[in-house]
Write an enzyme that holds these catalytic residues in place. Structure first.
Site, PDB file in Angstrom:
ATOM      1  N   CYS A   1       0.857  -1.202   0.000  1.00  0.00           N
ATOM      2  CA  CYS A   1       0.000   0.000   0.000  1.00  0.00           C
ATOM      3  C   CYS A   1       0.882   1.237   0.000  1.00  0.00           C
ATOM      4  O   CYS A   1       1.930   1.263   0.640  1.00  0.00           O
ATOM      5  CB  CYS A   1      -0.900  -0.004   1.229  1.00  0.00           C
ATOM      6  SG  CYS A   1      -2.176   1.278   1.183  1.00  0.00           S
TER       7      CYS A   1
ATOM      8  N   CYS B   1      -0.981   5.164   6.615  1.00  0.00           N
ATOM      9  CA  CYS B   1      -1.763   5.172   7.856  1.00  0.00           C
ATOM     10  C   CYS B   1      -0.875   4.586   8.948  1.00  0.00           C
ATOM     11  O   CYS B   1      -0.391   3.454   8.825  1.00  0.00           O
ATOM     12  CB  CYS B   1      -3.042   4.347   7.686  1.00  0.00           C
ATOM     13  SG  CYS B   1      -4.080   4.965   6.352  1.00  0.00           S
TER      14      CYS B   1
END
Ligand code: SAH
Length: 347
Positions: free
Chosen positions: A114, A118
């Site tokens: 990804c 986050c």
């Protein structure tokens, strides 16, 4: 792997039909192959028994079928199954089967790794290697559907795009895969049973609404206060809560479908009454409901789940304001298969 031959499943039905016409055969042959490739999920040309041997040989000479393989499978004590799925170039993604009393849900990946950062998510620590192709997303669903039939005696009931990656950064392939999953010439599942979860990219949410997609939308919110959300999810710096809200209002106006907010309550980040009030105010601006997800530890001290008491306080306040709120139990965390724990750790 043969890299000179094209993956036949990258071709649309039209392109397959054209291919046969160009090669002196009937366009209809394209339909037959399409059915083998998608409805029947054939792994080899040899299985396509209603085609002549010459046709099968010709296909073999021109194309490959790059199927994914379940490389490893781990079963949790709660029945959750985590699969390490090997792609044709040996990269690995993870897909999870989550059973509840009546349903089985597939949690599928959209990218290898990804690109978002986050801070609380294990997948974020793997860099993004590449997007998955539509067929690689489709195959994950096919494999999990087989496991659902094998272990639970019924077909897969739901699909969530909550595995590795950000689906809206691989928009074209994700939509193409969903199209195949919902199409009668594919798995024939209802789009109502599919949920795409995103970090919240306003431009893409508007695009989805314009494209009149039929599946559900979940947004990883985690805080309704910009300063705090940015600390948890750096993407919020450039895509703030006001822009996100405008795109969600647009989505609702177009689709008339409620948004689900995913929300993890972290100790010391978003565990005060002020945080709760901000969430309530945000939810009131667009038809929505909230899934409070318990935090799954990813092996560092920085992020901890908040007290059960404050989570109950969230539920109470949301409900008092007529907003549906559910606490989502963590599933499969003994095998690191829970949300945010997917990081190719299969020992
Ligand atoms: N990129 C998409 C989908 C992948 S994450 C998205 O951000 O929505 C799926 C969900 O798991 C998201 O809501 C994400 O914020 C949450 N999540 C990530 N790490 C987690 C963790 N360690 N514990 C609980 N939930 C987590």
């Amino acid at each position: 792997m043969d890299t000179t031959k094209k993956d036949i499943r990258a071709l649309s039905k039209e392109e397959l039909r054209d291919f046969f016409v160009e090669n002196g055969d009937k366009a209809f042959r394209g339909n037959q192959i399409y059915e083998w490739l998608w409805i029947k999920s054939a792994h080899t040309f040899n299985e396509m028994t209603n085609l002549s041997l010459t046709t099968r040989k010709m296909l073999e000479a021109n194309f490959v079928i790059n199927h994914v393989k379940v490389d490893k499978m781990q079963k949790s004590i709660d029945g959750t199954i985590k699969n390490a799925i090997k792609l044709h170039d040996d990269l690995i993604v993870e897909s999870v089967l989550i059973p509840t009393k009546k349903r089985t849900t597939a949690c599928v990946s959209s990218q290898v790794g990804c690109s978002l950062d986050c801070n609380f998510c294990a997948t974020a620590r793997l860099k993004r290697m590449r997007n998955l192709n539509a067929d690689e997303i489709y195959d994950q669903v096919v494999e999990i559907n087989k496991q659902s039939e094998l272990y639970h005696n019924h077909k897969l009931s739901n699909i969530v795009f909550m595995g590795m990656g950000e689906p809206l950064l691989n928009y074209k392939n994700v939509l193409n895969a969903i199209d195949k999953i919902t199409n009668d010439e594919g798995l024939g599942m209802s789009a109502k049973r599919i949920t795409l979860s995103t970090v919240g990219i306003p431009k893409m949410i508007k695009k989805m609404a314009n494209d009149e997609v039929k599946f559900n939308l979940a947004v990883s919110l985690h805080s309704a206060i910009d300063e705090i959300r940015s600390k948890l999810m750096p993407i919020n710096d450039k895509n703030n809560l006001a822009d996100l809200l405008a795109s969600l209002q647009y989505w609702y106006q177009k689709t008339k479908r409620k948004i689900t907010f995913e929300y993890v309550v972290f100790k010391g980040y978003n565990d005060t009454q002020n945080d709760i009030n901000a969430l309530v105010a945000y939810c009131k601006k667009v038809p929505s409901k909230v899934n409070l997800i318990t935090y799954n530890n990813i092996g560092d001290e920085e992020f901890q789940s908040a007290d059960g008491k404050i989570i109950q306080q969230y539920v109470k306040t949301l409900e008092a304001n007529n907003i549906i709120a559910k606490v989502r139990k963590s599933r499969g965390d003994d095998i690191d298969a829970a949300c945010g724990q997917l990081a190719n750790k299969m020992d």
